[in-house]
Design a protein around this motif. Structure first.
Motif, PDB file in Angstrom:
ATOM      1  N   TRP A  28       0.703  -1.310   0.036  1.00  0.00           N
ATOM      2  CA  TRP A  28      -0.025  -0.070   0.077  1.00  0.00           C
ATOM      3  C   TRP A  28       0.780   1.254  -0.069  1.00  0.00           C
ATOM      4  O   TRP A  28       0.313   2.223   0.168  1.00  0.00           O
ATOM      5  CB  TRP A  28      -0.810  -0.118   1.078  1.00  0.00           C
ATOM      6  CG  TRP A  28      -1.895  -1.141   1.455  1.00  0.00           C
ATOM      7  CD1 TRP A  28      -2.008  -2.031   2.104  1.00  0.00           C
ATOM      8  CD2 TRP A  28      -2.906  -1.613   0.281  1.00  0.00           C
ATOM      9  NE1 TRP A  28      -2.850  -3.041   1.851  1.00  0.00           N
ATOM     10  CE2 TRP A  28      -3.391  -2.568   0.868  1.00  0.00           C
ATOM     11  CE3 TRP A  28      -3.454  -0.970  -0.967  1.00  0.00           C
ATOM     12  CZ2 TRP A  28      -4.507  -3.464   0.222  1.00  0.00           C
ATOM     13  CZ3 TRP A  28      -4.422  -1.554  -1.578  1.00  0.00           C
ATOM     14  CH2 TRP A  28      -4.980  -2.605  -0.963  1.00  0.00           C
ATOM     15  N   ASP A  45      -7.618   1.134  -0.595  1.00  0.00           N
ATOM     16  CA  ASP A  45      -9.106   1.053  -1.470  1.00  0.00           C
ATOM     17  C   ASP A  45      -9.956   1.652  -0.249  1.00  0.00           C
ATOM     18  O   ASP A  45      -9.710   1.858   0.575  1.00  0.00           O
ATOM     19  CB  ASP A  45      -9.533  -0.760  -1.277  1.00  0.00           C
ATOM     20  CG  ASP A  45      -8.623  -1.345  -2.335  1.00  0.00           C
ATOM     21  OD1 ASP A  45      -8.867  -0.906  -3.364  1.00  0.00           O
ATOM     22  OD2 ASP A  45      -8.137  -2.580  -1.943  1.00  0.00           O
ATOM     23  N   ARG A  51     -10.459   1.105   3.369  1.00  0.00           N
ATOM     24  CA  ARG A  51      -9.955  -0.146   3.799  1.00  0.00           C
ATOM     25  C   ARG A  51      -8.573  -0.147   3.910  1.00  0.00           C
ATOM     26  O   ARG A  51      -7.619  -0.703   3.278  1.00  0.00           O
ATOM     27  CB  ARG A  51     -10.297  -1.155   2.560  1.00  0.00           C
ATOM     28  CG  ARG A  51      -9.894  -2.638   2.933  1.00  0.00           C
ATOM     29  CD  ARG A  51     -10.555  -3.594   1.961  1.00  0.00           C
ATOM     30  NE  ARG A  51      -9.555  -3.677   0.873  1.00  0.00           N
ATOM     31  CZ  ARG A  51      -8.600  -4.729   0.637  1.00  0.00           C
ATOM     32  NH1 ARG A  51      -8.294  -5.548   1.522  1.00  0.00           N
ATOM     33  NH2 ARG A  51      -7.860  -4.609  -0.629  1.00  0.00           N
ATOM     34  N   LEU A 106      -8.321   4.285  -3.860  1.00  0.00           N
ATOM     35  CA  LEU A 106      -8.597   3.636  -5.368  1.00  0.00           C
ATOM     36  C   LEU A 106      -9.883   3.490  -5.729  1.00  0.00           C
ATOM     37  O   LEU A 106     -10.545   2.483  -5.321  1.00  0.00           O
ATOM     38  CB  LEU A 106      -7.838   2.123  -4.940  1.00  0.00           C
ATOM     39  CG  LEU A 106      -6.377   2.364  -4.251  1.00  0.00           C
ATOM     40  CD1 LEU A 106      -5.820   0.900  -4.149  1.00  0.00           C
ATOM     41  CD2 LEU A 106      -5.466   3.045  -5.515  1.00  0.00           C
ATOM     42  N   ARG A 120     -18.720  -7.746 -10.358  1.00  0.00           N
ATOM     43  CA  ARG A 120     -18.211  -6.537  -9.719  1.00  0.00           C
ATOM     44  C   ARG A 120     -19.149  -5.470 -10.199  1.00  0.00           C
ATOM     45  O   ARG A 120     -18.823  -4.092  -9.629  1.00  0.00           O
ATOM     46  CB  ARG A 120     -17.022  -6.105 -10.258  1.00  0.00           C
ATOM     47  CG  ARG A 120     -15.977  -6.205  -9.123  1.00  0.00           C
ATOM     48  CD  ARG A 120     -14.528  -5.811  -9.426  1.00  0.00           C
ATOM     49  NE  ARG A 120     -14.014  -4.837  -8.460  1.00  0.00           N
ATOM     50  CZ  ARG A 120     -12.760  -4.694  -8.123  1.00  0.00           C
ATOM     51  NH1 ARG A 120     -11.832  -5.064  -9.177  1.00  0.00           N
ATOM     52  NH2 ARG A 120     -12.218  -3.887  -7.421  1.00  0.00           N
ATOM     53  N   LYS A 153     -10.725   3.567 -11.826  1.00  0.00           N
ATOM     54  CA  LYS A 153     -10.306   2.360 -12.339  1.00  0.00           C
ATOM     55  C   LYS A 153     -11.810   1.699 -12.916  1.00  0.00           C
ATOM     56  O   LYS A 153     -12.781   2.123 -12.679  1.00  0.00           O
ATOM     57  CB  LYS A 153     -10.006   1.557 -11.013  1.00  0.00           C
ATOM     58  CG  LYS A 153     -11.002   1.349 -10.147  1.00  0.00           C
ATOM     59  CD  LYS A 153     -10.346   0.698  -8.744  1.00  0.00           C
ATOM     60  CE  LYS A 153     -11.274   0.473  -7.712  1.00  0.00           C
ATOM     61  NZ  LYS A 153     -10.761  -0.164  -6.436  1.00  0.00           N
ATOM     62  N   HIS A 154     -11.510   0.558 -13.606  1.00  0.00           N
ATOM     63  CA  HIS A 154     -10.269  -0.162 -13.940  1.00  0.00           C
ATOM     64  C   HIS A 154     -10.233   0.266 -15.391  1.00  0.00           C
ATOM     65  O   HIS A 154     -10.908  -0.304 -16.297  1.00  0.00           O
ATOM     66  CB  HIS A 154     -10.258  -1.687 -13.816  1.00  0.00           C
ATOM     67  CG  HIS A 154     -11.033  -1.791 -12.281  1.00  0.00           C
ATOM     68  ND1 HIS A 154     -12.100  -2.011 -11.933  1.00  0.00           N
ATOM     69  CD2 HIS A 154     -10.112  -2.058 -11.097  1.00  0.00           C
ATOM     70  CE1 HIS A 154     -12.087  -2.214 -10.600  1.00  0.00           C
ATOM     71  NE2 HIS A 154     -10.990  -2.335  -9.968  1.00  0.00           N
ATOM     72  N   ARG A 164     -10.139 -12.294 -15.402  1.00  0.00           N
ATOM     73  CA  ARG A 164      -9.837 -10.768 -15.688  1.00  0.00           C
ATOM     74  C   ARG A 164      -8.576 -10.463 -15.958  1.00  0.00           C
ATOM     75  O   ARG A 164      -8.221  -9.458 -16.274  1.00  0.00           O
ATOM     76  CB  ARG A 164     -10.496 -10.107 -14.446  1.00  0.00           C
ATOM     77  CG  ARG A 164      -9.839 -10.419 -13.043  1.00  0.00           C
ATOM     78  CD  ARG A 164     -10.467  -9.473 -12.138  1.00  0.00           C
ATOM     79  NE  ARG A 164      -9.958 -10.033 -10.888  1.00  0.00           N
ATOM     80  CZ  ARG A 164      -9.795  -9.012  -9.675  1.00  0.00           C
ATOM     81  NH1 ARG A 164     -10.091  -7.913  -9.878  1.00  0.00           N
ATOM     82  NH2 ARG A 164      -9.389  -9.535  -8.597  1.00  0.00           N
ATOM     83  N   TYR A 200      -6.686  -5.218 -15.608  1.00  0.00           N
ATOM     84  CA  TYR A 200      -5.768  -6.543 -15.776  1.00  0.00           C
ATOM     85  C   TYR A 200      -5.916  -6.983 -17.212  1.00  0.00           C
ATOM     86  O   TYR A 200      -4.744  -7.268 -17.824  1.00  0.00           O
ATOM     87  CB  TYR A 200      -6.227  -7.418 -14.911  1.00  0.00           C
ATOM     88  CG  TYR A 200      -5.914  -7.496 -13.521  1.00  0.00           C
ATOM     89  CD1 TYR A 200      -4.639  -7.502 -12.723  1.00  0.00           C
ATOM     90  CD2 TYR A 200      -7.169  -7.240 -12.502  1.00  0.00           C
ATOM     91  CE1 TYR A 200      -4.555  -7.426 -11.622  1.00  0.00           C
ATOM     92  CE2 TYR A 200      -6.970  -7.370 -11.535  1.00  0.00           C
ATOM     93  CZ  TYR A 200      -5.517  -7.271 -10.659  1.00  0.00           C
ATOM     94  OH  TYR A 200      -5.511  -7.332  -9.335  1.00  0.00           O
ATOM     95  N   ASP A 232      -3.437  -2.010 -11.864  1.00  0.00           N
ATOM     96  CA  ASP A 232      -4.284  -2.668 -10.715  1.00  0.00           C
ATOM     97  C   ASP A 232      -3.312  -3.637 -10.251  1.00  0.00           C
ATOM     98  O   ASP A 232      -2.089  -4.102 -10.897  1.00  0.00           O
ATOM     99  CB  ASP A 232      -5.159  -3.455 -11.422  1.00  0.00           C
ATOM    100  CG  ASP A 232      -6.268  -3.954 -10.574  1.00  0.00           C
ATOM    101  OD1 ASP A 232      -5.930  -3.838  -9.339  1.00  0.00           O
ATOM    102  OD2 ASP A 232      -7.417  -4.306 -10.869  1.00  0.00           O
ATOM    103  N   GLU A 422     -16.242  -9.554  -6.539  1.00  0.00           N
ATOM    104  CA  GLU A 422     -15.030  -9.314  -7.204  1.00  0.00           C
ATOM    105  C   GLU A 422     -14.466 -10.959  -7.050  1.00  0.00           C
ATOM    106  O   GLU A 422     -14.534 -11.659  -6.321  1.00  0.00           O
ATOM    107  CB  GLU A 422     -13.958  -8.518  -6.366  1.00  0.00           C
ATOM    108  CG  GLU A 422     -12.809  -8.288  -7.123  1.00  0.00           C
ATOM    109  CD  GLU A 422     -11.903  -7.318  -6.232  1.00  0.00           C
ATOM    110  OE1 GLU A 422     -12.293  -6.448  -5.633  1.00  0.00           O
ATOM    111  OE2 GLU A 422     -10.505  -7.475  -6.714  1.00  0.00           O
TER     112      GLU A 422
HETATM  113  C1  BGC Z   1      -8.616  -4.616  -7.669  1.00  0.00           C
HETATM  114  C2  BGC Z   1      -8.714  -3.156  -7.582  1.00  0.00           C
HETATM  115  C3  BGC Z   1      -8.157  -2.861  -6.045  1.00  0.00           C
HETATM  116  C4  BGC Z   1      -6.621  -3.440  -5.867  1.00  0.00           C
HETATM  117  C5  BGC Z   1      -5.993  -3.308  -4.553  1.00  0.00           C
HETATM  118  C6  BGC Z   1      -7.463  -5.468  -7.459  1.00  0.00           C
HETATM  119  O1  BGC Z   1      -7.724  -6.920  -7.263  1.00  0.00           O
HETATM  120  O2  BGC Z   1      -8.934  -5.253  -8.925  1.00  0.00           O
HETATM  121  O3  BGC Z   1      -9.861  -2.704  -7.682  1.00  0.00           O
HETATM  122  O4  BGC Z   1      -7.940  -1.614  -6.225  1.00  0.00           O
HETATM  123  O5  BGC Z   1      -6.842  -4.902  -5.823  1.00  0.00           O
HETATM  124  O6  BGC Z   1      -6.739  -3.767  -3.526  1.00  0.00           O
END
Ligand code: BGC
Length: 760
Positions: A28, A45, A51, A106, A120, A153-154, A164, A200, A232, A422
């Motif tokens: 991070w 995030d 997060r 993010l 998602r 994103k993305h 993905r 990705y 990403d 996700e």
């Molecule tokens: C997700 C992103 C996320 C990143 C960091 C990726 O797997 O696609 O949206 O910001 O992880 O957690």
């Protein structure tokens, strides 16, 4: 810090340090270069809360993060159709970031909802590019007003979770431009995000992260993006190619492996060191923008932000149905004096967010059952436990009894966590069978049934005609219960509108035939006909259309006016319409403007959203809403000329209640003046030539001088082929065919004609 100073810092760095700066220190953080005062900053995030992970880091939402506030997810926020509200939510999250020392959040996640199956979708905004672009730009401006960055994103065409990381989205140029790029284009131009996160996936075979076309030519040169591009998490295939293409920061750390490749490539002459310097400059520009505008006094007031999360969700809930119950008046709002039963697990433990990297560790969750204590005494029965989708007869019997004993039953239904997340896509659009079964059983004993839905994307509702009212709460954040109760009891008048279509069945969806198929290739064969663009053009019935949503009051429209009835693509059109609250309660209406081409030569959707405005009206109050339309409101992407292009012709300006229901409309004529004049060739068809006045004149003269042609034309009078039929046949005949069909015509004459036509 100004450019010169940043460049000066970079000049003091070794190649190894510079390559190192182009990847994270860990999961991070960016890297520090302490000896010259470059700090490390944190990202987190997102997008609908923080997060922030202190210890064990991951990008799948597996490990704990700090206690934070979970706001409504993208699916809900977009339904508010309220830019100010998105801005307010952004500001609140920006403030939290300052308090927690997070330089960039993010998000927002703005990918188009190509299919309701995308795992998602709950994070994404809309099936409509304009709606996604407007709402996300407002969110970005809100966050960044607190001097914290966002990461849109993305980028780009990441519309499925299946494979993905390797999938290639195979999309044509026009579709990319008109549908999938627009939310990013709008976000970049109107929101000015500090960073963009590349996806990705590949597009037409090339990883987005290695595409100079998308990361540099489009994003920076065409749209004016001036921040850094971050991968990403783990979206790096070939680090050197990625750097060349314009991917500045690799996240998370590759533990030095990819940094070493950058160093090697420079040493071997395969990569220009200037490209590394440039990436460092872009990263440092943002790092210092944050550091120099730190707000050390910012506080993360969880209680206050919980209240904000509730007030945001109040504006997002969509009233899908509200019919008269036994009393002869609409079932909602509920009457506090009635005997009410709350049924269903989600009344007590609501599903309010999705799984994966956006998962917030909520410091508290306010359920409807808790919030209702301030409103009324209600009975409660759990009704189902969908952990394993098995009906529980005891729970069902209790729920049926509670419904029987009450004047109205409110069932809190929705999708369990495992149904959408996700990392994988949904398989169907159904609620768990145990829930559908319970709703039917409750309907057998109770006439006044309200269903409140908690889901991140559309579900099919086999019981739709049996219940009296339906509220779509989406994934409404940790304060969802409070917002629901306020809407149920009429303290808040619902004003959300669907930002996606609820189809009748999966088989009706535009990409049903191709979505999720293909090993590493997703074929976007439906082209621009995504979401309502498909259903309206095919005039298909749906459960609820895009833009749909009811209110406890009613709205009337009048006086649609345009400032001109003819315009060129260099002019703007001002459109105004009056909207009035014709009911007896204050309420909010989302005024929606669509543009509908008349008789378009280019295959186009019946109508497309080009403006919306949410207005708040007291009973009897009337307001005028004004929209300004520029050429993009009428344009298509011309893949031959590689530019936006307005086809000449008539367009209807429609004020609609939703994508299916036109309330008022008027017509304007639009003329193209920007398209470079085409050169005619021997294969240009007669129809095209005859629509050009200059060509008409030259051709008319030529035919008039040709005695044999005149004779032939006279002969055709009265024969099997009429003049009209002849004209229709000629329409699609290329110029060269005059040689075969017009006696006396020569190549010299055709070429002479072409030079006359193409002369300036
Ligand atoms: C997700 C992103 C996320 C990143 C960091 C990726 O797997 O696609 O949206 O910001 O992880 O957690």
């Amino acid at each position: 810090m100004d450019k010169e100073k940043i460049r000066e810092l970079i000049s003091q760095m070794t190649l190894k340090e510079k390559a190192g700066l182009c990847s994270g220190a860990d999961f991070w953080h960016t890297k520090a270069v302490e000896r010259i005062g470059i700090p490390s900053v944190a990202v987190s995030d997102g997008p609908h809360g923080l997060r922030k992970q202190d210890d064990e880091a991951d990008h799948l939402g597996l490990n704990e993060s700090i206690k934070a506030v979970c706001f409504p997810a993208g699916c809900a926020l977009a339904s508010s159709f309220d830019r100010k509200l998105a801005g307010k939510m952004g500001e609140t999250i920006g403030q939290e970031c300052q308090a927690e020392d997070i330089s960039t959040i993010l998000g927002p996640a703005v990918n188009i909802k190509r299919s309701p199956l995308c795992g998602r979708n709950f994070e994404y905004y809309s099936e409509d590019p304009y709606a996604a672009s407007e709402m996300s730009s407002a969110f970005i401006r809100g966050v960044q007003s607190k001097n914290v960055g966002t990461s849109v994103k993305h980028f780009l065409a990441n519309n499925q979770e299946k494979r993905r990381m390797t999938n290639s989205s195979d999309v044509d140029e026009r579709t990319l431009r008109e549908i999938y790029m627009v939310p990013f284009e709008g976000a970049v131009k109107n929101g000015k995000p500090w960073t963009v996160m590349n996806s990705y996936n590949r597009i037409n075979g090339t990883f987005v992260g290695e595409s100079k076309e998308y990361l540099t030519d489009l994003l920076r040169e065409e749209w004016g993006f001036d921040g850094y591009v971050v991968s990403d998490w783990g979206a790096v295939n070939d680090r050197v190619e990625a750097l060349k293409a314009g991917m500045d920061l690799e996240m998370p750390s590759s533990n030095g492996v990819n940094d070493a490749l950058i160093v090697k490539a420079v040493q071997e002459g395969a990569l220009d060191e200037a490209a590394v310097d440039q990436a460092c400059e872009r990263i440092l520009n943002i790092v210092f923008r944050y550091m120099e505008n730190r707000d050390e006094n910012a506080v993360f007031d969880r209680e206050k932000d919980h209240g904000t999360a509730a007030s945001v969700e109040e504006e997002c809930i969509v009233l899908l149905k509200n019919e008269c119950g036994e009393s002869g008046k609409p079932v909602l709002p509920l009457d506090r004096e009635q005997k009410i039963a709350f049924i269903g697990k989600y009344a007590q433990a609501p599903r309010y967010q999705g799984g994966g990297s956006s998962h917030i560790n909520s410091w508290k969750v306010e359920s409807a059952l808790e919030a209702v204590k301030d409103f009324a005494d209600v009975a409660y029965a759990k009704g189902f436990d969908d952990a394993e989708d098995k009906a529980d007869e005891t729970l069902e019997a209790e729920a049926v009894q509670a419904a029987k004993d009450a004047d109205a039953a409110v069932i809190f239904a929705g999708l369990p966590d495992s149904f959408e997340s996700e990392g994988y896509d949904r398989k169907h659009l159904n609620l768990p069978d145990c829930q559908n079964r319970l709703i039917e059983k409750v309907c057998d004993v109770q006439k006044n049934v309200v269903v409140v839905l908690h889901n991140g994307s559309p579900v099919v509702m086999p019981w739709k005609d049996r219940v009296s009212a339906i509220l779509e709460a989406y994934l409404g954040g940790q304060a969802v219960g409070k917002a629901e109760v306020k809407v149920l009891f009429g303290e808040v008048n619902p004003s959300g509108r669907l930002s996606e279509t609820f189809p009748n069945r999966l088989e009706d969806t535009p990409c049903y035939l191709t979505y999720g198929k293909g090993k590493d290739h997703a074929e976007y064969r439906e082209g621009v006909f995504v979401g309502y663009r498909y259903y309206t053009t095919r005039d298909m019935d749906v459960q609820y259309p895009f833009g749909y949503g009811l209110s406890y009051t009613t709205f009337g429209y009048s006086d649609l006016a345009v400032d001109k009835t003819g315009l060129t693509d260099a002019e703007t059109l001002s459109v105004s319409v009056d909207v009035e609250n014709t009911g007896d309660r204050a309420g909010k209406e989302v005024v929606q403007l669509y543009v509908a081409p008349v008789n378009s030569e280019v295959p186009r959707p019946v109508r497309e959203l080009k403006g919306f405005e949410k207005v708040s009206l007291e009973p009897g109050e009337k307001k005028t809403v004004t929209f300004m339309l520029d050429d993009r409101a009428f344009a298509v992407w011309n893949a031959d000329l590689h530019c936006w292009d307005v086809p000449d012709g008539a367009y209807r300006i429609q004020i609609c209640r939703n994508a299916r229901e036109v309330i008022l409309e008027t017509e304007v004529q639009v003329k193209n003046t920007k398209r470079p004049r085409q050169k005619y060739t021997a294969n240009t068809c007669m129809g095209e030539l005859m629509s050009d006045p200059k060509a008409q004149q030259i051709l008319g003269q030529m035919m008039g001088n040709n005695e044999q042609a005149k004779e032939m034309e006279e002969k055709s009078q009265g024969e099997a082929v009429s003049q009209e039929m002849l004209a229709a046949m000629m329409q699609d005949m290329p110029l060269r065919q005059l040689i075969s069909f017009v006696p006396g015509m020569t190549w010299d004459a055709v070429n002479g004609l072409l030079s006359a036509l193409n002369a300036d």
